[in-house]
Enzyme design. Structure first.
Site, PDB file in Angstrom:
ATOM      1  N   LYS A 155      -6.121   3.627   8.835  1.00  0.00           N
ATOM      2  CA  LYS A 155      -5.264   4.610   8.163  1.00  0.00           C
ATOM      3  C   LYS A 155      -5.871   6.013   8.220  1.00  0.00           C
ATOM      4  O   LYS A 155      -5.157   6.997   8.468  1.00  0.00           O
ATOM      5  CB  LYS A 155      -5.033   4.177   6.717  1.00  0.00           C
ATOM      6  CG  LYS A 155      -4.190   2.910   6.598  1.00  0.00           C
ATOM      7  CD  LYS A 155      -4.024   2.453   5.172  1.00  0.00           C
ATOM      8  CE  LYS A 155      -3.160   1.187   5.092  1.00  0.00           C
ATOM      9  NZ  LYS A 155      -2.999   0.701   3.721  1.00  0.00           N
ATOM     10  N   SER A 166       0.802  -1.225   0.000  1.00  0.00           N
ATOM     11  CA  SER A 166       0.000   0.000   0.000  1.00  0.00           C
ATOM     12  C   SER A 166       0.835   1.276   0.000  1.00  0.00           C
ATOM     13  O   SER A 166       0.281   2.361  -0.129  1.00  0.00           O
ATOM     14  CB  SER A 166      -0.940   0.011   1.214  1.00  0.00           C
ATOM     15  OG  SER A 166      -0.212   0.031   2.410  1.00  0.00           O
TER      16      SER A 166
END
Length: 798
Positions: free
Chosen positions: A745, A702
């Site tokens: 996140k 990611s």
């Protein structure tokens, strides 16, 4: 077989100064002893051949290490025996059997290898001289007594040894005969040959025999104790059997046994078992009546029946299906966690409309300390059901789930059946804690055994190996917990409803501390009678500077530490000196816990917040990462220098992240002209990507978009905007792919004051699942490609 000519008895003067030598592995040959030696080494066969061709004398000594196949001269004992070869027999397998007659005690000097063929040595005869006197006679008598006692005590020494000994009169022959018949190790025998005087040799030999007698005495005492215990057990068994026979003759035994059996029979019939289970129990019951009560089989059968009647076959707790009560209990016990609370309320609402419902298996996935286990307890309290917890961390044996078969004494049912018996009802709430921590080995795979447990279509006939009958688990409400979803096998995930519990925001931790943690710790530390006040700013400082977690465990520990220090201050004040004027102690006043006092109590802050740059820096970009304790921001720094065309990655990166960085570089090189990268920018340049906090392992795809834009910033010499962070996997064509852990996140971005976040377009569908409190204050920008992300990072081109 080769018989050698008889020779007259030699004297020490007849022994040559140099003799061939045979090393012996595990035997010591004494003078006056005739002993067969099996010879196999080529050097030893050569030595025997040389001896036969000359005068038949040979020197035999022991190796220091019997395991050495080819010992050097330094590895041989120098003390040994001069012997004469009497007979040689060559065996079919190439070995040679040599019969030797020990002659004199001797010492080998300058042991060497003769022309690579055999060992030889210079020989010095060291046989003690015999001078009969009173001390020697006394020692001989002492040896007679000791050896006789030794032979009678040591079972492995034949009694015929005494007959041969009684016919010996010479002191030396007695000494060597006893030495040869002792069952001691090589080193002990060798120590006798190392002494060159008769009287010290006698003293040493008698001391060895006395030591052996002491050891044999202790061994004999141990044997007597063991035999006594065995005989006592046998005698007890015989007496009990005799008592049973007498009682049976008098009719009393039948009354006692029939009473116990009748009680057990009633318990079986009243246990509420299904018909087939009752039939199985009665079959075992009949077996038990025919089995002697003292046999191990009776114990196994009785334990089995005790388990069968103790199981709650038809015992159920009555559910509390009040939705309002459930909502009140859940809100009282937990702050936040709206999604799992909503799911529980839905379940209770459905139970109000139908009698029973399958598929009651929930899986709470989230970082440590967010309340997964305590939420399971609250669900049990809400439904008015019994609660049982099974810790699955480290479970690696299938038998711990399915139970052990009744093939040995001490076998037990598996954890599922044990938990139901402990709960006392057939419809408890069972929490399977840390289901992602199970492992497998040669004893089986417990995750495979869990498939039946967690399958609503199969668990109504769960068969435990110990009970060996079907037990209905369909009424049980199973709740599982895990920290990492992808560590749960896919077949197990398919049988559960996954509910993610994200980490708490700072204001949520503040509310949890005020509503639950403070009061709990104040009472546990005896501060309930004192007005202890924690200022909100003090709690926020603990959250930001002393804990770095998704849950609240470390927050609770820090509050407990402060409470302990407050308790110490109170005790010191209470026991301090009284006021000089009034003679009374001042009332204790506990000052509020302020941010300044937090540092006094907890010391230097453990965590520094990752400061965001007020202005963007060329070659630096902020990414978003998921960790086992929640989300975090990830700095990516890129630099370039002259040198070989080389690509360096540092910061303890995993293989997936390294491959993602390589894909980023390949994308930039293949699209350099379109992106405006200067021509020749990659030639003779070394590119170095570093992710700070190098001691922390990092992995995953990611960070691909972050590394790509960080390198592009350096190549274009453009600084990014400072209030933006990003996450997303990239392809070689510049597409941005979906990622996991979006909640964590975004939570990390908000915690660190980031205003804008780039996420993959494929994750746009997940945004409604993100709580509004997390999205508030964040501008979330979905992008499908790197090209779409560039304007948001560097600003629109003028």
């Amino acid at each position: 077989m080769k018989e050698l000519d008889a020779q007259p008895d030699p004297t020490p003067e007849d022994v040559p100064g140099t003799l061939p030598l045979i090393p012996l592995r595990d035997v010591v040959i004494f003078p006056f002893m005739i002993f067969p030696v099996l010879v196999g080494r080529e050097s030893s066969i050569n030595a025997v051949t040389e001896s036969i061709e000359k005068d038949k004398f040979i020197f035999v000594c022991a190796q220091q290490n019997p395991e050495d196949e080819d010992p050097t001269p330094e590895m041989l004992h120098s003390d040994g025996t001069v012997a004469r070869i009497l007979q040689v027999l060559k065996l079919p397998n190439g070995l040679m059997k040599v019969l030797v007659d020990g002659l004199f005690q001797a010492s080998a000097l300058n042991i060497r290898v003769r022309e690579g063929e055999y060992y030889e040595a210079d020989i010095e005869v060291t046989q003690p001289a015999v001078r009969m006197n009173t001390e020697v006679k006394a020692l001989m008598r002492q040896l007679d007594t000791a050896f006789e006692e030794y032979v009678r005590t040591q079972r492995d020494v034949p009694s015929e040894s005494l007959l041969g000994y009684e016919n010996i009169d010479e002191p030396l022959r007695k000494l060597y005969y006893v030495s040869a018949n002792l069952l001691v190790d090589i080193e002990t025998r060798q120590s006798i040959l190392a002494i060159r005087d008769l009287i010290p040799q006698y003293y040493h030999l008698i001391r060895i025999i006395n030591d052996e007698l002491a050891i044999l005495k202790v061994e004999h005492e141990i044997d007597e104790k063991v035999n006594d215990n065995i005989q006592r057990s046998q005698r007890k068994f015989f007496i009990q059997e005799q008592i049973r026979i007498l009682q049976r003759e008098l009719g009393e035994d039948d009354e006692v046994e029939s009473g116990e059996f009748e009680e057990l029979h009633e318990r079986i019939l009243e246990a509420g078992m299904p018909d087939e289970v009752t039939a199985k129990a009665l079959e075992e019951f009949d077996k038990l009546k025919k089995t002697p009560m003292m046999s191990p089989e009776a114990t196994v059968t009785r334990n089995y029946l005790d388990w069968m009647v103790a199981m709650p076959w038809s015992t159920f707790s009555e559910d509390n299906l009040s939705v309002r009560n459930a909502k009140r209990v859940l809100n009282t016990d937990h702050y936040g966690l709206e999604k799992p609370k909503e799911r529980i309320l839905e379940h209770i609402a459905v139970l109000n409309l139908v009698e029973e419902m399958k598929g009651q298996i929930l899986c709470f996935v989230g970082p440590p300390g967010v309340g997964k286990t305590s939420l399971g307890k609250s669900i049990a309290r809400t439904l008015n059901r019994k609660f049982a917890r099974i810790a699955l961390g480290g479970v690696h044996d299938e038998a711990e789930i399915r139970g052990h078969r009744r093939t040995y004494i001490g076998s037990m049912p598996g954890k599922i059946i044990q938990a139901i018996r402990k709960a006392g009802t057939s419809n408890p709430v069972i929490l399977l804690d840390e289901i992602d921590k199970m492992s497998s080995d040669f004893q089986g795979d417990p995750t495979s055994a869990m498939l039946e447990v967690l399958d609503p279509e199969q668990n109504n006939t769960f068969n435990d190996h110990y009970l060996d009958v079907d037990f209905d688990l369909s009424k049980v409400m199973f709740i599982t917990t895990a920290n990492v979803q992808y560590q749960i096998p896919l077949p197990l995930q398919d049988r559960m409803e996954i509910i993610e519990l994200p980490g708490y925001l700072e204001h949520e931790k503040l509310e949890i501390a005020k509503r639950h943690l403070l009061q709990k710790q104040i009472l546990e530390h005896g501060l309930g009678d004192f007005k202890v006040v924690f200022e909100d700013d003090a709690i926020m400082r603990i959250i930001r500077e002393y804990t770095q977690e998704a849950g609240v465990r470390n927050l609770e520990r820090s509050i407990a530490t402060i409470c302990r220090k407050l308790a110490r201050e109170i005790v010191f004040t209470r026991n301090g000196p009284a006021d000089k004027k009034t003679g009374k102690r001042k009332p204790i006043q506990v000052p509020s816990v302020t941010p300044e006092r937090v540092e006094k109590f907890l010391g230097v802050p453990r965590h520094r917040s990752k400061e965001l740059l007020r202005e963007g820096k060329v070659g630096s970009m902020i990414g978003l990462a998921w960790t086992s304790v929640g989300g975090d921001i990830l700095h990516v720094d890129v630099t370039m220098m002259k040198g070989q065309e080389k690509f360096t990655l540092t910061g303890q990166l995993g293989d997936v992240m390294k491959e993602s960085a390589q894909a980023s570089l390949s994308y930039l090189r293949s699209n350099a002209q379109r992106l405006g990268i200067p021509e020749g920018a990659f030639e003779n340049r070394e590119i170095h990507i570093h992710l700070p906090e190098g001691a922390i392992p990092k992995d995953g795809p990611s960070a691909g978009i972050t590394m790509t834009l960080a390198m592009l910033s350096l190549l274009l010499n453009k600084s990014p905007q400072s209030d933006i962070a990003m996450t997303g996997e990239i392809t070689l064509h510049g597409d941005v792919l979906a990622i996991g852990g979006l909640n964590e996140k975004l939570l990390a971005a908000r915690r660190h004051g980031i205003k804008r976040v780039l996420i993959p377009m494929d994750n746009k569908k997940d945004l409604p699942e993100v709580p509004a409190k997390i999205r508030r204050g964040l501008k979330i920008i979905p992008v499908a490609t790197i090209d779409a992300a560039i304007p948001h990072v560097f600003g629109k081109s003028k």
